[in-house]
Design a protein around this motif. Structure first.
Motif, PDB file in Angstrom:
ATOM      1  N   LEU A 335      31.544  36.845  33.983  1.00  0.00           N
ATOM      2  CA  LEU A 335      32.950  36.692  34.518  1.00  0.00           C
ATOM      3  C   LEU A 335      32.690  36.335  35.941  1.00  0.00           C
ATOM      4  CD1 LEU A 335      35.424  39.179  32.625  1.00  0.00           C
ATOM      5  CD2 LEU A 335      35.545  36.710  32.832  1.00  0.00           C
ATOM      6  N   TYR A 342      37.173  34.028  34.859  1.00  0.00           N
ATOM      7  CA  TYR A 342      37.557  35.396  35.665  1.00  0.00           C
ATOM      8  C   TYR A 342      39.160  35.291  35.981  1.00  0.00           C
ATOM      9  CZ  TYR A 342      37.013  39.507  38.840  1.00  0.00           C
ATOM     10  OH  TYR A 342      37.338  40.679  39.282  1.00  0.00           O
ATOM     11  N   LEU A 482      39.246  45.716  36.124  1.00  0.00           N
ATOM     12  CA  LEU A 482      39.820  44.607  36.765  1.00  0.00           C
ATOM     13  C   LEU A 482      41.290  44.436  37.352  1.00  0.00           C
ATOM     14  CD1 LEU A 482      37.974  41.728  34.484  1.00  0.00           C
ATOM     15  CD2 LEU A 482      37.088  42.945  36.793  1.00  0.00           C
TER      16      LEU A 482
END
Ligand code: HEM
Length: 519
Positions: A335, A342, A482
């Protein structure tokens, strides 16, 4: 007196010299004769002699040993399949297969193929019933696995979901500290500490303390890193060498250290079971974890006792952390290397978050798997770099078998390697070598077809028993991390380094972490 002693010593010297020269005179031609005979047999008369492959692989197992020793075997194996096609002879008696149709033939539930002599060096040796991973007898394996299968089901794992959250909380608080200080993080190491602490929570009712104390608790990681290269080498080298393990240990310190590493992991498994027995005696067990469930199996089965529980614990420590850490590292690494993917994932996570589809403070597994792009990124990361990096070898059953257009007699060794299969362009498309999560989204039918050839957890009756633990961990941890932090590689151009000793570990993932509140 003096004369007679020097006379006898010269006599014995002459006798020794003569014996040695006679032995050499006999030995040298015998070795030469045997070598020529072996060469002619393996090249021209062996049942696998017509399978293509490198010359040295066809005459000696030491070729495969060397490939494993380098820690880069998957690169060579991929290249060899490009050169020679779906069948490559990687040892005189072993063939690497890349034909997708062979997955069902070799690993199908009732295929009759059995694990080869590759596996015994990994046996824990604690229970007379053997362990799931190294057991070569399919009937015995099936009977033992039935006893515990339920414990590893997704519903059973999710009963402990909150304990995964406890680990994630520690992990995120540590990342917050790094973000605040602007400190570079060795993300690979932190992920492994995280996965180890999850094993502690899920199996033994408490985190080991890897993350809390920021160190390798009990030297578990050092022990695994020490034992894996030598043990894997022993798995692929000629079997007779195993009988000289003690002697080899005297010659090579790395072998001694590997045995010590293995013993350390076995001691750890036993320690945690003893610890639980003490807690049970003190009536201090106040939650149901996997160890508790294993003790419940013991109540109903007379032949499932302390050694079997210790066995499960050892395997959890051995197989539960490195593998999952490798998967999480791959997902995050690719990613970070692919900003478009991403960004697209963040769009999905942000939207789900603002719609209230992701719980706070902890993302639930059942919420995460409803995010298609997240699931695609997880699959694609794992496809690009499966945690187990070598072939899963099996014996061809009685009667032989037809594989990729060739007949293999009973007892031949064949195996498919996930890194090879996962890069097959017939299955994954012309861009199989490229990271592209979209391949899993474009067409559900094609995605289902690709799924059938994902070998990262193995397949058939020997599929990974702990896969639900890892899947829960992976799908919960990635969106949670994330959602809170932006991750960037310190050097976007730098590649990670991989070390393939069965577990294909990565190092060198240095990351800058920024709190998303500050962006
Ligand atoms: C991402 C994480 C994981 C990956 C990629 C993985 C991979 C694999 C693979 C490829 C196999 C098949 C080996 C073969 O056929 O030779 C396997 C088997 C096995 N794994 Fe895992 N594993 C993971 C996590 C775990 C965890 C968390 C545990 C235990 C808690 C575990 C325990 C086992 C056991 C006991 C077997 C042998 C199963 C049998 O033969 O019945 N694994 N794993």
């Amino acid at each position: 007196m003096l004369l007679s002693s020097s006379f006898f010593s010269s006599l014995s010297r002459i006798f020794l010299q003569r014996s040695l020269s006679l032995a050499l005179n006999l030995l040298a031609p015998s070795v030469l004769l045997f070598s020529v005979g072996w060469l002619v047999y393996t090249r021209f008369f062996h049942p696998l002699s017509r399978i293509p492959g490198p010359f040295w692989a066809s005459v000696s197992r030491y070729w495969l040993g060397y490939q494993v020793f380098t820690g880069k075997a998957e690169f060579v194996q991929r290249r060899l399949h490009e050169i020679y096609g779906p069948l490559v002879r990687i040892a005189p008696d072993e063939v690497s297969v890349s034909d997708p149709a062979a997955v069902k033939i070799i690993y199908g539930i009732k295929s009759g193929f059995t694990k080869t002599d590759f596996y015994p060096p990994f046996a824990s040796g604690i229970s007379p019933h053997g362990d799931h991973f190294a057991q070569q007898d399919e009937a015995k394996h099936s009977a033992r696995r039935k006893l515990v299968n339920n414990i590893y089901s997704m519903s059973s794992v999710l009963e402990s979901e909150q304990y995964i959250d406890t680990c994630t909380e520690v992990f995120l608080s540590k990342m917050a500290k790094f973000a605040e200080k602007g400190q570079v993080v060795d993300l690979g190491e932190w992920i492994q500490w995280y996965t180890f602490d999850v094993v502690g929570e899920l199996f033994f009712g408490q985190q080991f303390g890897f993350m809390r104390d920021e160190h390798d608790f009990g030297n578990y990681i050092l022990s695994l890193d020490t034992m894996m290269p030598t043990t894997t080498l022993l798995c692929v080298l000629p079997v007779f060498l195993r009988y000289f393990q003690v002697f080899l240990g005297l010659l090579f310190p790395s072998i001694r250290k590997a045995v010590e590493g293995f013993n350390e992991i076995r001691r750890a498994g036993k320690f945690w079971v003893d610890h639980r027995l003490q807690q049970m005696a003190d009536r201090k067990v106040n939650r149901s974890d996997l160890l508790d469930k294993l003790f419940k199996v013991r109540q109903n089965k007379s032949d499932f006792d302390i050694p079997e529980i210790q066995n499960e614990s050892v395997v959890a420590i051995f197989a539960g952390s490195d593998t999952t850490a490798i998967a999480i590292r791959s997902i995050l690494y690719y990613l970070m290397k692919t900003p478009d993917a991403y960004a697209k994932l963040m769009e999905e996570i942000n939207k789900a978050d603002s719609d209230g589809r992701l719980s706070k403070p902890h993302v639930k597994y059942n919420e995460a798997i409803k995010l298609p792009y997240l699931v695609a990124c997880c699959k694609e990361g794992i496809r690009m770099h499966p945690s187990v990096g070598l072939s899963l070898p099996r014996y061809v059953p009685p009667g032989g078998s037809q594989i990729a257009g060739r007949f293999f007699p009973a007892g031949s060794k064949v195996g498919i390697s996930a890194p090879v299969l996962h890069s097959n362009t017939d299955i994954f498309g012309a861009d199989a070598a490229v990271y592209n999560p979209d391949r899993w989204i474009r067409d559900p039918k094609a995605a289902a077809e690709m799924d059938r050839y994902m070998l990262h957890f193995g397949a058939g009756s020997r599929t990974c028993i702990g896969k639900n633990i890892s899947l829960a961990e992976i799908h919960k941890m990635i969106p949670q991390l994330l959602r809170s932090f932006k991750l960037e590689l310190v050097d976007q151009q730098k590649e990670w380094t991989t070390h393939n000793f069965w577990f294909n570990k990565q190092t060198g993932i240095e990351v800058r972490v920024t709190s998303r509140r500050d962006i």
